[in-house]
Design a protein around this motif. Structure first.
Motif, short mmCIF file in Angstrom:
data_model
loop_
_atom_site.label_atom_id
_atom_site.label_comp_id
_atom_site.label_asym_id
_atom_site.label_seq_id
_atom_site.Cartn_x
_atom_site.Cartn_y
_atom_site.Cartn_z
N THR A 77 -18.34 11.09 3.43
CA THR A 77 -16.92 11.03 3.75
C THR A 77 -16.12 11.70 2.64
N PRO A 78 -15.24 12.65 2.96
CA PRO A 78 -14.42 13.27 1.91
C PRO A 78 -13.49 12.24 1.25
N CYS A 79 -13.21 12.45 -0.01
CA CYS A 79 -12.38 11.55 -0.82
C CYS A 79 -11.01 11.31 -0.19
N VAL A 80 -10.46 12.33 0.45
CA VAL A 80 -9.13 12.27 1.04
C VAL A 80 -9.00 11.13 2.05
N THR A 81 -10.10 10.74 2.68
CA THR A 81 -10.08 9.68 3.68
C THR A 81 -9.51 8.38 3.12
N CYS A 82 -9.87 8.07 1.89
CA CYS A 82 -9.38 6.84 1.26
C CYS A 82 -8.27 7.10 0.25
N HIS A 83 -8.46 8.13 -0.59
CA HIS A 83 -7.54 8.37 -1.70
C HIS A 83 -6.31 9.20 -1.32
N GLY A 84 -6.30 9.78 -0.13
CA GLY A 84 -5.14 10.50 0.36
C GLY A 84 -5.05 11.94 -0.12
N VAL A 85 -4.30 12.73 0.61
CA VAL A 85 -4.11 14.15 0.32
C VAL A 85 -3.55 14.35 -1.09
N LEU A 86 -2.63 13.50 -1.49
CA LEU A 86 -1.99 13.63 -2.80
C LEU A 86 -2.77 12.92 -3.91
N GLY A 87 -3.79 12.15 -3.56
CA GLY A 87 -4.55 11.41 -4.55
C GLY A 87 -3.88 10.11 -4.95
N ASP A 88 -2.94 9.65 -4.13
CA ASP A 88 -2.15 8.47 -4.46
C ASP A 88 -2.72 7.17 -3.89
N GLY A 89 -3.93 7.22 -3.36
CA GLY A 89 -4.55 6.02 -2.81
C GLY A 89 -4.04 5.66 -1.43
#
Length: 179
Positions: A77-89
């Motif tokens: 699963t790509p990180c964006v799925t949980c951490h968001g496009v901006l990396g803000d969680g």
């Protein structure tokens, strides 16, 4: 990349997370999404990891490779799925996770996390749910627990050492004060 591919890549992880969500409960930590500074009880990496520094140069090429992994290419699963496009969680799965995914944009939090700790969490995961010998709902909410169970899975079987370090570079580039 097409919207269809993005949606297809998110549906399965979201279904899995939605099924897991009931196990996590609805504590106040749900409201911690995007908080800065962010206080966490994540287990500390072994000493052999903590002293590591990123061997890769912070070049545009390495950051771009990290961005591709974060946004699309990391498996399962790509990180964006949980951490968001901006990396803000605040990714699409964040609403189902307690504690909320790490806010990488919080500079004051990220400055205190060594490269080796980030590497270890990506490689090993940070939740007991992702250690096969300790899996199971019987561990959730058990009295006397000192560590927070997170949904951060291990990527060590999916990513190379170089890819993990590229992710660390990219994640570090996201850090800027949010509050």
């Amino acid at each position: 990349m097409s919207t269809g591919k993005n949606l297809k890549g998110l549906i399965r992880p979201l279904l899995i997370v939605a099924c897991m969500g009931a196990s996590y409960g609805d504590a106040d930590e749900f409201k911690a999404v995007g908080r800065c500074p962010e206080i966490r009880g994540t287990q500390t990496a072994p000493t052999s990891y903590l002293g590591r520094t990123n061997p890769l140069s912070p070049t545009a090429e390495n950051r771009a490779a990290g961005a591709r992994l974060y946004q699309d290419d990391a498996r399962p699963t790509p990180c964006v799925t949980c951490h968001g496009v901006l990396g803000d969680g605040q990714g699409p799965a964040a609403a189902y996770l307690n504690p909320a995914p790490r806010n990488f944009r919080c500079r004051s939090t990220m400055l205190d996390i060594p490269d080796g700790q980030l590497y270890w969490v990506i490689e090993q995961g940070s939740g007991e749910l992702h250690h096969p010998a300790r899996q199971g709902a019987q561990h959730l909410g058990r009295p006397g627990r000192t560590q927070t169970v997170t949904a951060m899975r291990s990527y060590g079987d999916y990513l190379t050492e170089e890819e993990i370090w590229q992710l660390v570079l990219y994640i570090r580039s996201l850090a800027n004060e949010t509050d």
